[in-house]
Design a protein around this motif. Structure first.
Motif, PDB file in Angstrom:
ATOM      1  N   GLU A   1       0.783  -1.153   0.026  1.00 43.71           N
ATOM      2  CA  GLU A   1       0.151  -0.043   0.173  1.00 43.71           C
ATOM      3  C   GLU A   1       0.941   1.232  -0.022  1.00 43.71           C
ATOM      4  OE1 GLU A   1      -2.759   2.488   3.216  1.00 43.71           O
ATOM      5  OE2 GLU A   1      -3.064   0.397   3.109  1.00 43.71           O
ATOM      6  N   ASN A   2       1.898   1.176   0.758  1.00 44.16           N
ATOM      7  CA  ASN A   2       2.973   2.318   1.004  1.00 44.16           C
ATOM      8  C   ASN A   2       3.825   2.519  -0.609  1.00 44.16           C
ATOM      9  OD1 ASN A   2       1.901   3.103   3.645  1.00 44.16           O
ATOM     10  ND2 ASN A   2       3.778   1.929   4.502  1.00 44.16           N
ATOM     11  N   ARG A   3       3.965   1.322  -0.937  1.00 46.87           N
ATOM     12  CA  ARG A   3       4.741   1.556  -2.440  1.00 46.87           C
ATOM     13  C   ARG A   3       3.903   2.368  -3.384  1.00 46.87           C
ATOM     14  NH1 ARG A   3       6.405  -3.623  -0.720  1.00 46.87           N
ATOM     15  NH2 ARG A   3       5.015  -4.649  -2.322  1.00 46.87           N
ATOM     16  N   SER A   4       2.534   1.836  -3.407  1.00 39.28           N
ATOM     17  CA  SER A   4       1.489   2.430  -4.439  1.00 39.28           C
ATOM     18  C   SER A   4       1.572   3.987  -3.959  1.00 39.28           C
ATOM     19  CB  SER A   4       0.047   1.708  -4.118  1.00 39.28           C
ATOM     20  OG  SER A   4       0.533   0.286  -4.511  1.00 39.28           O
ATOM     21  N   ARG A   5       1.256   4.554  -2.679  1.00 41.54           N
ATOM     22  CA  ARG A   5       1.202   5.656  -2.337  1.00 41.54           C
ATOM     23  C   ARG A   5       2.319   6.538  -2.701  1.00 41.54           C
ATOM     24  NH1 ARG A   5       0.963   5.968   3.257  1.00 41.54           N
ATOM     25  NH2 ARG A   5       0.738   7.953   2.996  1.00 41.54           N
ATOM     26  N   PHE A   6       3.445   6.016  -2.679  1.00 36.99           N
ATOM     27  CA  PHE A   6       4.579   6.626  -2.869  1.00 36.99           C
ATOM     28  C   PHE A   6       4.960   6.817  -4.574  1.00 36.99           C
ATOM     29  CE2 PHE A   6       9.229   6.577  -4.157  1.00 36.99           C
ATOM     30  CZ  PHE A   6       9.665   7.465  -3.755  1.00 36.99           C
ATOM     31  N   ALA A  38       2.526   7.130  -6.379  1.00 34.25           N
ATOM     32  CA  ALA A  38       1.335   8.160  -6.876  1.00 34.25           C
ATOM     33  C   ALA A  38       1.937   9.513  -6.767  1.00 34.25           C
ATOM     34  CB  ALA A  38       0.105   7.549  -6.108  1.00 34.25           C
ATOM     35  N   ASP A  39       2.631   9.632  -5.830  1.00 29.95           N
ATOM     36  CA  ASP A  39       3.022  11.286  -5.434  1.00 29.95           C
ATOM     37  C   ASP A  39       4.381  11.192  -4.389  1.00 29.95           C
ATOM     38  OD1 ASP A  39       3.355  13.932  -4.864  1.00 29.95           O
ATOM     39  OD2 ASP A  39       1.148  14.232  -4.578  1.00 29.95           O
ATOM     40  N   GLU A  40       5.427  10.825  -5.017  1.00 31.64           N
ATOM     41  CA  GLU A  40       6.542  10.714  -4.192  1.00 31.64           C
ATOM     42  C   GLU A  40       7.059  11.879  -3.319  1.00 31.64           C
ATOM     43  OE1 GLU A  40      10.098   9.814  -6.968  1.00 31.64           O
ATOM     44  OE2 GLU A  40       8.928   7.971  -7.479  1.00 31.64           O
ATOM     45  N   TYR A  76       4.538  12.120  -0.449  1.00 31.48           N
ATOM     46  CA  TYR A  76       5.095  10.982   0.488  1.00 31.48           C
ATOM     47  C   TYR A  76       6.270  11.300   1.255  1.00 31.48           C
ATOM     48  CZ  TYR A  76       5.139   6.130   1.961  1.00 31.48           C
ATOM     49  OH  TYR A  76       4.960   4.935   2.894  1.00 31.48           O
ATOM     50  N   GLU A 108       5.420  13.712   4.160  1.00 33.62           N
ATOM     51  CA  GLU A 108       4.836  13.073   5.279  1.00 33.62           C
ATOM     52  C   GLU A 108       5.546  12.548   6.467  1.00 33.62           C
ATOM     53  OE1 GLU A 108       1.893   9.807   4.487  1.00 33.62           O
ATOM     54  OE2 GLU A 108       1.337  10.654   2.441  1.00 33.62           O
TER      55      GLU A 108
END
Length: 91
Positions: free
Chosen positions: A9-14, A16-18, A21, A24
């Motif tokens: 999930e975190n890899r996908s979030r990263f 999507a918008d490095e 991320y 954060e």
């Protein structure tokens, strides 16, 4: 931050918008720049761990041998050859 990339999930979030991320996790401007530009040496110089940095490299489909080459000034192939022949020669 890179340690969080062990979770899909975190890899996908990263991915999507490095930049968001990185924000954060409160990275300094220098750290964020190193991550976004994939400046592997700067990541180490700024206190990154090779183990966590490798998690980021894996997202880019980079091998540990690739990073070894980056850190030693060799190509990936040269680094692999050096390791297979007993390691780097100094001096």
């Amino acid at each position: 931050m890179c340690g969080s990339l062990m979770h899909a999930e975190n890899r996908s979030r990263f991915s999507a918008d490095e930049a968001a991320y990185c924000d954060e996790f409160g990275l300094s401007p220098e750290q964020k720049h190193a991550v976004l530009e994939r400046d592997w040496t700067a990541m180490m110089d700024l206190g990154g761990s090779i183990f966590y940095t490798f998690k980021l490299a894996m997202l880019d489909k980079k091998s540990m041998q690739y990073l070894g080459g980056v850190f030693t000034g060799m190509s990936t192939e040269e680094f692999i050859e050096a390791m297979q022949s007993g390691g780097r020669k100094f001096g």
